[in-house]
Scaffold this active site. Structure first.
Site, mmCIF file in Angstrom:
data_model
loop_
_atom_site.group_PDB
_atom_site.id
_atom_site.type_symbol
_atom_site.label_atom_id
_atom_site.label_comp_id
_atom_site.label_asym_id
_atom_site.label_seq_id
_atom_site.Cartn_x
_atom_site.Cartn_y
_atom_site.Cartn_z
ATOM 1 C CB VAL B 77 -0.925 0.012 1.520
ATOM 2 C CG1 VAL B 77 -2.167 0.873 1.612
ATOM 3 C CG2 VAL B 77 -2.135 -0.927 1.304
ATOM 4 C CB CYS B 78 0.994 4.172 -2.182
ATOM 5 S SG CYS B 78 2.228 5.869 -2.575
#
Lengths: 127, 119, 102, 127, 119, 102
Positions: B77-78
């Site tokens: 996940v960024c």
């Protein structure tokens, strides 16, 4: 039931469906909105235009997709006294469809008549 | 072949994460490797630990978690996209990890194909 | 090098497919899935453009997305192939890159 | 720096911008992607087509909107050695724009040339 | 005049919640009442307690909270839409409340105008 | 009863504005905001349709969204009014209902 809510105000509501089902959730969540509206004894209209006509296409089968097939709910609307369903003729034609392709009884009307009908509404919710 | 997968949209509102999941599953079933699934833009919302969909519908978050468990797929996940949208360590579902956007570029370099699913 | 172009939106709602067709080179592949599957059907206002594109590009459509929307896989435009997710994976592997028209 | 990452693989990356700024976040978050890519010493290309050409329109002023104006970052790309910017001629024309309306030096190319260029890329990321 | 406002999309990814907020603020400044803001579809994501946007950008969640505080605006998140997307009591920001979709229909009945902002 | 139609998407990207124009009755108002503001500009491939629609409907565009995108409020199609959020609120109040073309 009207009196429970607000002393009997009955407004003309129109739920306008413009999007295909499954690619986005709008069709499903509008349907949830429509079902809730039945409890408020309002004058409910459903309109299907643009890609929204695909929502009531016969023969939907979501088995291979993993999504829930919610289309049978459209057939249950009658049981909630939601019977004013309008489909736009031009939208059907552009997509190569006719009223015979639809899973529910609807009134097929022209774009011009759809525009007129929208003008008679008190509340319009489009998705 | 090594696939990198980019998921741009959140669960339920768009079909993108479902399609990405089905693609990943099919790739693994065909003997390919899924090098990484990177969640960017609203895609970070796939990693919420609080989702409780109706029991008669698919569970998108659980689908990803099971894929990670069964096939050791790296679910990233960024961090920056997650901060904006409220996906941080305290809201992150197990099976996902938070990291930088460099992990997406690296996936583009390391994988033979990078494929995106979005709106 | 050939590209797999993917399109997931209806051509009646968005310009993605038109833009994709304007940028696809001969020999490229185009994958229609999610709401884009309506573009593959016979009898629509878009069908002629797909038939035309199928002369230069390999055009595929995801059967699962057709069926979900009640669209008959037997009624797609001539030259369009109905495939499953495994076929989608093959397309991504067989072309040099993937361009998702989002 | 190449060696730090993967033994010197240099791929042709193209970031394709098709959407207007501010209405959605894609323009901003693609730009963040582009900046990060600079650290990987790849062969980076930026393409602006369709409504994406609006991302580099001169004179953006977001004061009344409450959004952050991120457009100055496009002018900073040169400092990151990101200099291959391509704009599609037809997309400009449809929107009544010319290269003089743009805030950065770009190569204006035809749709046909854009299509060819895409065919030379290893990785294409579109938003 | 009484306005009801429907917000269909989450913060940051779409401008919809910004536009809805600006509309609500302008309506109040002109002496109108905002009867209710209802968050539906991905709009429920406006109510996350975990969002931490960059300090040089606007804070969408805080904007809503301040509007509720300053003008007693009723911020209602749809329970069913929230469950799917991970907006539940434990992830809800202060100032919002979770309730049923009937609150939207009621807003349509009670308000003089219902206006939607979305994608 | 007159309707305020709102459109927030670019006509180059989506069909919302076309669909709206196909359903607006004479005397209705149309509010262009967010990414739809490009439709209000002179010189675009869409300008003639807006000029035509402005004959039957009141067409407004949000100045803040024009400025954010570097589009000059002085260069909108003749007959289109540039307004602020307060003007947007007035439009919603002055028409009998609001139809958001989402």
């Amino acid at each position: 039931m009207e009196d429970d809510f607000d002393g009997g105000t009955v407004k003309k509501f129109m739920f306008v469906n413009r999007k295909a089902p499954y690619g986005t959730i709008y069709a499903l969540e509008v349907l949830e909105m429509v079902l809730i509206s039945a409890a408020f004894d309002q004058d409910v209209h459903l309109a299907f235009l643009d890609d929204g006509v695909l929502q009531i296409k016969k023969g939907q089968d979501t088995k291979d997709l993993g999504h829930k097939n919610f289309s049978p709910t459209y057939r249950a609307l009658e049981g909630y006294d939601i019977e004013k369903l309008f489909v736009e003729q031009e939208s059907l034609e552009e997509r190569g469809l006719t009223a015979a392709d639809l899973m529910v009884d609807v009134e097929v009307i022209s774009r011009a008549d759809m525009a007129k009908l929208m003008g008679e509404m008190d509340v319009i919710l489009t998705a | 072949m090594k696939f990198g997968i980019l998921v741009n949209e959140g669960p339920y509102n768009h079909q993108a994460s479902d399609s990405a999941y089905q693609f990943a599953k099919a790739a693994i079933e065909k003997g390919h490797e899924v090098y990484r699934v990177f969640f960017y833009y609203d895609g970070v919302l796939n990693a919420t630990r609080f989702s409780e969909p109706p029991t008669d519908d698919r569970n998108v978050v659980k689908n990803w978690q099971k894929l990670a468990e069964d096939h050791k797929v790296d679910l990233v996940v960024c961090v920056a996209a997650g901060l904006r949208r409220g996906i941080v360590e305290s809201s992150l579902a197990p099976g996902f990890r938070i990291s930088g956007l460099g992990q997406l570029i690296e996936a583009g370099i390391q994988a033979d194909r990078l494929i995106a699913f979005g709106d | 090098m050939s590209i797999l172009h993917t399109v997931n939106k209806s051509p009646f709602e968005r310009a993605n497919l038109s833009s994709c067709l304007g940028h696809a080179n001969a020999g490229d592949a185009i994958m229609l899935y999610e709401d884009a599957v309506i573009a593959a059907m016979n009898g629509t206002a878009f069908a002629a453009r797909i038939a035309d594109a199928a002369k230069g590009c390999k055009i595929c459509v995801l059967g699962a997305d057709l069926k979900a929307r009640g669209l008959d896989p037997a009624n797609v435009v001539a030259g369009v192939s109905v495939i499953d997710y495994a076929g989608f994976v093959d397309l991504a592997a067989d072309n040099a890159s993937v361009n998702a028209w989002l």
